[in-house]
Design an enzyme around this catalytic site. Structure first.
Site, PDB file in Angstrom:
ATOM      1  N   GLU A  56      79.704 -31.904 -49.375  1.00 43.27           N
ATOM      2  CA  GLU A  56      80.142 -32.860 -50.879  1.00 43.27           C
ATOM      3  C   GLU A  56      79.628 -31.853 -52.076  1.00 43.27           C
ATOM      4  O   GLU A  56      79.711 -31.324 -53.068  1.00 43.27           O
ATOM      5  CB  GLU A  56      79.405 -34.354 -51.336  1.00 43.27           C
ATOM      6  N   CYS A 220     104.146 -39.203 -48.669  1.00 39.52           N
ATOM      7  CA  CYS A 220     103.151 -39.847 -49.108  1.00 39.52           C
ATOM      8  C   CYS A 220     103.128 -41.723 -48.702  1.00 39.52           C
ATOM      9  O   CYS A 220     103.880 -42.092 -48.826  1.00 39.52           O
ATOM     10  CB  CYS A 220     102.935 -39.596 -50.943  1.00 39.52           C
TER      11      CYS A 220
END
Length: 363
Positions: A56, A220
């Site tokens: 991250e 999507c």
């Protein structure tokens, strides 16, 4: 005001009701991720709080393709929190060199030492975890959801983009009010069960389909309820930060060689730009550089002024002019220990150097 999960007000730009419930959103997203999502990234293997945390931090403002080789090399040398905490900062910066935003590496090292000193385990409380250097609320949420299975929302750059479009949220996400709205939306849609998979899925959706440019809306899984798509706003949301002309800073870098063909390097202060890395002596004016060389006994007449180059940071342009010189008659060649050192060319490649300095020295 704090709203209960799944009872938040709808926050679209025109207050039209989205036609998809959080449960439907989660089901479609998780189904898409199971079939099409990326599951072979290095940090998705042998998942642990340490590996999630490291990935991250590395992925902040850095593309996945750029991070992968750094992550592999970094975890080979520092496979766990204890090995990172035991290392010297110089070595950590060496393995980070080239990724940029070096405060991230300094905070990694600082946090590793703090956690090891406190028992060696990351806190599993969101408040305590997000208070550690360089972590913050979203990174803490990712660690706790992916590695610990907790119900925690995240809001990294990819997730901001997904929800800014899905709910047609106007404004720059860096503004406090806009960020607060996006956090409310993210909390509303985060899956209370299987949160780790949901967290990876929503990040992957933003990284692979709901991209900054040329988003793949046609495939999507949640496009049917996307307000930005319905309103023709996909290419304008999220709104960009109001642009300001970047200031320009001009400096001179000195590439100074001694009779043994060693190069003089200086260690930069621990904070600020390139903090803790090794660099070349720098000067605001050429006259200062000349005076400094004269005091060391360098050949002033032989100075070579090389073509100027530009390196752009997030908040300013750095225009730097390299100047090459040779030390032929040392007058006061006393160096501060651990601050200014002569290095042989074969040693320089093993140091943590800023990318522009690597290019100048051809490493």
């Amino acid at each position: 005001m704090i709203f209960p999960v799944n009872r938040l007000p709808l926050l679209s730009g025109n207050n039209n009701r989205a036609a998809m419930s959080p449960a439907e959103f989660q089901a479609l997203l998780l189904s898409w991720f199971a079939e099409h999502g990326r599951k072979d990234l290095p940090w998705q293997q042998a998942i642990s709080p340490y590996r999630v945390w490291l990935s991250e931090i590395m992925l902040q403002q850095t593309q996945v393709s750029s991070v992968i080789p750094y992550f592999l090399r970094f975890t080979e040398r520092f496979p766990n929190l204890h090995s990172l905490a035991a290392a010297e900062l110089d070595e950590v910066l060496l393995y980070w060199s080239g990724l940029g935003y070096y405060a991230r590496a300094r905070n990694l090292h600082k946090t590793a030492r703090l956690v090891v000193a406190d028992g060696g385990e990351f806190p599993e409380n969101i408040t305590e975890l997000s208070a550690l250097p360089g972590i913050g609320r979203s990174t803490a949420g990712a660690i706790l959801s992916i590695a610990c299975g907790q119900y925690q929302a995240i809001l990294d750059g990819n997730v901001k983009r997904v929800f800014a479009r899905f709910h047609a949220v106007r404004g720059w996400p860096g503004q406090a009010k806009v960020a607060e709205r996006l956090w409310e939306i993210s909390q509303r849609y985060t899956a209370p069960l299987n949160t780790g998979a949901y967290t990876q899925a929503i990040m992957d959706l933003g990284a692979t389909l709901c991209t900054r440019s040329k988003p793949k809306c046609e495939i999507c899984p949640v496009a049917s309820a996307c307000l930005a798509l319905a309103e023709g706003l996909v290419n304008t949301l999220p709104e960009a930060k109001p642009r300001k002309a970047l200031p320009v800073k001009q400096i001179f870098f000195l590439i100074l060689s001694d009779p043994e063909q060693r190069i003089l390097l200086e260690k930069r202060p621990p904070s600020g730009i390139w903090g803790g890395l090794w660099s070349l002596p720098e000067f605001a004016e050429l006259a200062q550089l000349r005076d400094w060389c004269r005091q060391l006994g360098a050949d002033i007449a032989g100075l070579q002024i090389l073509p100027a180059q530009r390196h752009t940071f997030s908040h300013y342009h750095l225009d730097y002019t390299p100047v090459s010189a040779n030390l032929i008659n040392p007058i006061n060649n006393v160096m501060e220990a651990n601050s200014r050192v002569w290095y042989k060319s074969q040693q320089i490649g093993s140091l943590g150097l800023p990318t522009p300095i690597k290019r100048l020295l051809q490493f």
